[in-house]
Write an enzyme that holds these catalytic residues in place. Sequence first.
Site, PDB file in Angstrom:
ATOM      1  CE  LYS A  80      -2.190  -0.968   4.044  1.00  0.00           C
ATOM      2  NZ  LYS A  80      -1.669  -1.714   4.362  1.00  0.00           N
TER       3      LYS A  80
ATOM      4  NE  ARG B  47      -4.410  -0.752  10.077  1.00  0.00           N
ATOM      5  CZ  ARG B  47      -3.547  -0.075   9.154  1.00  0.00           C
ATOM      6  NH1 ARG B  47      -3.153   0.674   9.433  1.00  0.00           N
ATOM      7  NH2 ARG B  47      -2.877  -1.245   9.667  1.00  0.00           N
TER       8      ARG B  47
ATOM      9  NE  ARG C 158       7.620  -2.984   6.100  1.00  0.00           N
ATOM     10  CZ  ARG C 158       6.341  -3.250   6.305  1.00  0.00           C
ATOM     11  NH1 ARG C 158       5.379  -2.355   5.064  1.00  0.00           N
ATOM     12  NH2 ARG C 158       4.770  -3.579   7.433  1.00  0.00           N
TER      13      ARG C 158
ATOM     14  NE  ARG D  19       6.292  -1.138   9.651  1.00  0.00           N
ATOM     15  CZ  ARG D  19       5.395  -1.348   9.378  1.00  0.00           C
ATOM     16  NH1 ARG D  19       5.262  -0.579   8.352  1.00  0.00           N
ATOM     17  NH2 ARG D  19       3.867  -1.309   9.554  1.00  0.00           N
TER      18      ARG D  19
ATOM     19  NE  ARG E 294       1.859  -5.376  10.965  1.00  0.00           N
ATOM     20  CZ  ARG E 294       2.894  -5.021  10.204  1.00  0.00           C
ATOM     21  NH1 ARG E 294       4.311  -5.905  11.031  1.00  0.00           N
ATOM     22  NH2 ARG E 294       2.480  -4.337   9.333  1.00  0.00           N
TER      23      ARG E 294
HETATM   24  P1  AMP Z   1       0.391   0.234   8.910  1.00  0.00           P
HETATM   25  O1  AMP Z   1       2.131   1.037   8.808  1.00  0.00           O
HETATM   26  O2  AMP Z   1      -0.633   0.995   8.146  1.00  0.00           O
HETATM   27  O3  AMP Z   1       0.630  -1.080   8.568  1.00  0.00           O
HETATM   28  O4  AMP Z   1       0.251  -0.037  10.637  1.00  0.00           O
HETATM   29  C1  AMP Z   1       0.832   0.052  11.012  1.00  0.00           C
HETATM   30  C2  AMP Z   1       0.480   0.469  13.165  1.00  0.00           C
HETATM   31  O5  AMP Z   1       0.521   1.696  12.680  1.00  0.00           O
HETATM   32  C3  AMP Z   1      -0.446  -0.562  12.668  1.00  0.00           C
HETATM   33  O6  AMP Z   1      -0.099  -1.619  12.838  1.00  0.00           O
HETATM   34  C4  AMP Z   1      -1.564   0.115  14.067  1.00  0.00           C
HETATM   35  O7  AMP Z   1      -0.810  -0.529  15.171  1.00  0.00           O
HETATM   36  C5  AMP Z   1      -1.039   1.323  13.411  1.00  0.00           C
HETATM   37  N1  AMP Z   1      -2.492   2.021  12.844  1.00  0.00           N
HETATM   38  C6  AMP Z   1      -2.299   2.679  11.489  1.00  0.00           C
HETATM   39  N2  AMP Z   1      -3.138   2.928  11.167  1.00  0.00           N
HETATM   40  C7  AMP Z   1      -3.713   2.695  12.173  1.00  0.00           C
HETATM   41  C8  AMP Z   1      -5.239   2.493  12.244  1.00  0.00           C
HETATM   42  N3  AMP Z   1      -5.620   3.437  10.866  1.00  0.00           N
HETATM   43  N4  AMP Z   1      -5.813   2.462  13.177  1.00  0.00           N
HETATM   44  C9  AMP Z   1      -5.282   2.173  14.414  1.00  0.00           C
HETATM   45  N5  AMP Z   1      -3.950   1.867  14.214  1.00  0.00           N
HETATM   46  C10 AMP Z   1      -3.226   2.484  13.169  1.00  0.00           C
END
Ligand code: AMP
Length: 198
Positions: free
Chosen positions: A18, A93, A132, A138, A149
């Site tokens: 994404k 989400r 990654r 990360r 996740r």
């Molecule tokens: P991502 O980079 O989109 O995979 O997000 C990494 C982490 O950020 C996720 O595993 C959540 O802990 C937090 N996070 C990102 N976006 C959201 C969201 N819309 N709602 C809740 N937690 C989020």
Amino acid sequence: MRTPGARLLIVGPPGAGKGTQASRLAAAYGIPAISTGDIFRENVRGETELGLQVKSFMDSGSYVPDDLTNDLVADRLSWTDADGGFLLDGYPRTPAQAAKLDEMLSRNDHDLDAVIELVADTDETVARLLKRATLEGRSDDTEDVIRHRLELYARQTAPLLDLYEDRGLLTQVDGLGDIDVVTGRILGALAQRGLKAA
Ligand code: AMP
């Protein structure tokens, strides 16, 4: 009347690519890519108050509470660079976030133009995330956390797509393959909906 640009969401399981596609699409449409994950990570790195609040959720691969996430997005969408459109990556989400986004948009008489679902199978996404992990280090790319996740995505986020499908907004795109090819697929699918890149 529609303002130029586009109001887009990109949704897909962790590891579907994404973030990579979001920056390319945002450049093509001249709109900001807004990634809640990136904004949270910057805050954790900078040890801001928000960063301290969200760190443990992120490290364990859990969702940050809706209130914190919604406030962050409401603030970011109020910046002038998002007036003509935006691409939200990783938000909404949860059902509560989707409802809040509707509220934010309708307050300004705005609608979403399309929701892009990046489709990728689990084996491939896990392999990408593990790769990654070695490249970027990360904290949420360990195998247990990745599994959590993916499970949260399937349980809480994937069902939101029905809502957007019912509204005629959903565009499913195969996320596997070369990055340029995937970008081309998305741009083609959006153009078919009358959303031509700048
Ligand atoms: P991502 O980079 O989109 O995979 O997000 C990494 C982490 O950020 C996720 O595993 C959540 O802990 C937090 N996070 C990102 N976006 C959201 C969201 N819309 N709602 C809740 N937690 C989020």
